[in-house]
Design an enzyme around this catalytic site. Structure first.
Site, PDB file in Angstrom:
ATOM      1  N   HIS A  17      -4.304   1.093   5.807  1.00 10.47           N
ATOM      2  CA  HIS A  17      -3.144   1.313   4.911  1.00 10.47           C
ATOM      3  C   HIS A  17      -2.682  -0.031   4.352  1.00 10.47           C
ATOM      4  CE1 HIS A  17       0.789   3.588   3.977  1.00 10.47           C
ATOM      5  NE2 HIS A  17       0.909   2.390   3.424  1.00 10.47           N
ATOM      6  N   HIS A  19      -1.250  -2.184   0.556  1.00  8.69           N
ATOM      7  CA  HIS A  19      -0.904  -2.230  -0.871  1.00  8.69           C
ATOM      8  C   HIS A  19      -1.466  -3.531  -1.439  1.00  8.69           C
ATOM      9  CE1 HIS A  19       1.946   1.131  -0.447  1.00  8.69           C
ATOM     10  NE2 HIS A  19       2.069   0.652   0.777  1.00  8.69           N
ATOM     11  N   LYS A 103      -3.014  10.548  -1.048  1.00  9.04           N
ATOM     12  CA  LYS A 103      -1.735  10.130  -0.456  1.00  9.04           C
ATOM     13  C   LYS A 103      -0.592  11.001  -0.957  1.00  9.04           C
ATOM     14  CE  LYS A 103       1.211   7.422   1.689  1.00  9.04           C
ATOM     15  NZ  LYS A 103       1.485   6.009   1.514  1.00  9.04           N
ATOM     16  N   HIS A 140       3.244   9.768   3.621  1.00  7.41           N
ATOM     17  CA  HIS A 140       4.477   9.004   3.844  1.00  7.41           C
ATOM     18  C   HIS A 140       5.487  10.022   4.366  1.00  7.41           C
ATOM     19  CE1 HIS A 140       7.393   5.654   2.935  1.00  7.41           C
ATOM     20  NE2 HIS A 140       8.185   6.680   3.221  1.00  7.41           N
ATOM     21  N   HIS A 178       2.103   4.816   8.896  1.00 10.77           N
ATOM     22  CA  HIS A 178       3.131   3.873   9.366  1.00 10.77           C
ATOM     23  C   HIS A 178       4.260   4.554  10.144  1.00 10.77           C
ATOM     24  CE1 HIS A 178       4.853   5.280   5.616  1.00 10.77           C
ATOM     25  NE2 HIS A 178       4.172   4.463   4.856  1.00 10.77           N
ATOM     26  N   ASP A 251       0.250  -1.614   6.306  1.00 12.54           N
ATOM     27  CA  ASP A 251       1.265  -1.372   5.276  1.00 12.54           C
ATOM     28  C   ASP A 251       1.735  -2.691   4.660  1.00 12.54           C
ATOM     29  OD1 ASP A 251       2.824   0.124   3.548  1.00 12.54           O
ATOM     30  OD2 ASP A 251       4.488   0.336   4.955  1.00 12.54           O
TER      31      ASP A 251
HETATM   32  C1  NCD Z   1       5.636   0.032   0.068  1.00 10.61           C
HETATM   33  C2  NCD Z   1       5.476  -0.682  -1.278  1.00 10.61           C
HETATM   34  O1  NCD Z   1       6.179  -1.672  -1.518  1.00 10.61           O
HETATM   35  O2  NCD Z   1       4.619  -0.262  -2.069  1.00 10.61           O
HETATM   36  N1  NCD Z   1       6.840  -0.420   0.681  1.00 10.61           N
HETATM   37  C3  NCD Z   1       7.145  -0.358   2.005  1.00 10.61           C
HETATM   38  O3  NCD Z   1       8.271  -0.683   2.375  1.00 10.61           O
HETATM   39  N2  NCD Z   1       6.268   0.019   2.900  1.00 10.61           N
HETATM   40  C4  NCD Z   1       5.599   1.496  -0.136  1.00 10.61           C
HETATM   41  C5  NCD Z   1       5.454   2.278   1.154  1.00 10.61           C
HETATM   42  O4  NCD Z   1       4.404   2.271   1.803  1.00 10.61           O
HETATM   43  O5  NCD Z   1       6.424   2.940   1.553  1.00 10.61           O
HETATM   44 ZN    ZN Z   2       2.617   1.741   2.407  1.00  5.81          ZN
END
Ligand code: NCD
Ligand code: ZN
Length: 351
Positions: A17, A19, A103, A140, A178, A251
């Site tokens: 996981h 970003h 997702k 999520h 998460h 995450d």
């Molecule tokens: C994530 C993001 O910034 O894309 N932020 C976070 O706090 N984890 C989005 C997410 O996974 O909820």
């Molecule tokens: Zn995330």
């Protein structure tokens, strides 16, 4: 795994996981993930989100172009579910090897989720198709009802949504992403083998007091928000239990320092630069370094039905100082553990 007191060698891990963003931010952050992890499940919450196989293939190509090829990294792409998602597009994208998973963001639950799902009924044909073809659903898991206290939104999601999904689609592979609560860890542990969860470094490391220590700490704000100490302890027990249902998902969610230090600071922690170091700290503190390899490198691929990585990495007991800031895309990002000295150091890929 081979272990001496000061050096661990484990199969190379994957991040289930992350970003990685896009454009200049992608170029700035991608190698932090790629230098530690062989593969990563890349979240699709771009602007606009990744909702078609063509967009997924194009995003994968941009990630591949951004990563140093010597790092031997494979991005695994996910499809962002919307109310109007076409099940045929999911099936085709999965069949073509573009989409590894899809997702589910409840609409408005987190960063770039405005186009997420407003009611499960809208995606039932997609869920049935995913169950049929064995495509994992990544969730999520928070309700978005403003009347529910923010610290309770994950636990309430289990009752209101997740329990029903598990019942309605008994063959669907689900990753509860998460997780942040004892309730989530218990739900996953008590469910069948097709229900698993990822756990982040930060939810293992801090509780909600850290967000307010001596003042408000925007760099420790993420979603789902960190919870009470009893939840952190339950997550540490789950991660180090050896159960194949729990695996590594950072995450890592980078935001420019100016977007975090703001009157309305963004949610997300940038933990990719010292991810395996942070997990190693938790496992060492729990006396469970012998279980790090399962959590980081074995349970995830087995759940996804993918091969284990062949290569290995070394982690050494050697002090490593985490910088206060890392330069990125004409700005800076504050990494998780900024200013701390960590005891376990990532020593790279070994052959
Ligand atoms: C994530 C993001 O910034 O894309 N932020 C976070 O706090 N984890 C989005 C997410 O996974 O909820
Ligand atoms: Zn995330």
């Amino acid at each position: 795994m081979s272990e001496t007191v000061d050096r661990l060698v484990i199969r190379r891990p994957d991040d289930w996981h992350v970003h990685l963003r896009d454009g200049a931010m992608l170029a700035a952050v991608a190698d932090y993930t790629a230098r530690q992890f062989a593969r990563a499940i890349v979240m699709p919450n771009l602007k606009p989100p990744v909702t078609t196989a063509a967009a997924g293939a194009a995003y994968r190509a941009r990630i591949q172009a951004a990563v140093d090829p010597a790092l031997n990294f494979t991005p695994l792409i996910t499809c962002y579910l919307t109310d109007g998602i076409n099940p045929d597009e999911l099936v085709r994208g999965h069949g073509e090897g573009i989409f590894t998973a899809a997702k589910l963001y409840p609409a408005h639950a987190t960063t770039n989720s405005a186009l997420g799902v407003t009611a499960i009924d809208h995606i039932r044909p997609a869920l049935a198709a995913m169950e049929r073809i064995g495509m994992p659903l990544l969730i999520h898991g928070e309700v978005t009802d403003a009347h529910v206290d923010i610290f309770d939104r994950e636990a309430v999601f289990i009752e209101r949504t997740l329990a029903g999904l598990v019942q309605d689609y008994p063959g669907l592979k689900i990753v509860f992403e998460h997780i942040t609560t004892a309730e989530a860890a218990e739900f996953v542990a008590a469910s069948g083998p097709n229900i698993a969860a990822t756990i982040t470094p930060h939810h293992l490391a801090i509780n909600r007091n850290a967000m307010f220590e001596g003042g408000i700490r925007p760099h420790l704000y993420c979603l789902p928000v960190v919870k009470r100490e009893r939840h952190r302890l339950a997550l540490r027990a789950a991660a180090t239990s050896g159960s194949a249902k729990f695996f590594l998902g950072t995450d890592s969610a980078p935001h420019a320092v100016t977007d975090k230090e703001s009157a309305c600071g963004c949610a997300g922690m940038f933990n990719a630069p010292f991810a395996i170091e942070s997990y190693a700290k938790t496992f060492a503190e729990e006396g469970a370094l012998d279980r790090l390899e399962g959590f980081a490198s074995e349970h995830g691929p087995r759940f996804y039905g993918l091969p284990l990585n062949d290569s290995h990495i070394a982690i050494e007991r050697r002090a490593v100082a985490v910088p206060e800031r890392l330069p990125a895309a004409d700005t800076a990002i504050v990494p998780f553990h900024a200013g701390e000295t960590l005891e376990w150091h990532y020593a790279g890929i070994v052959v």
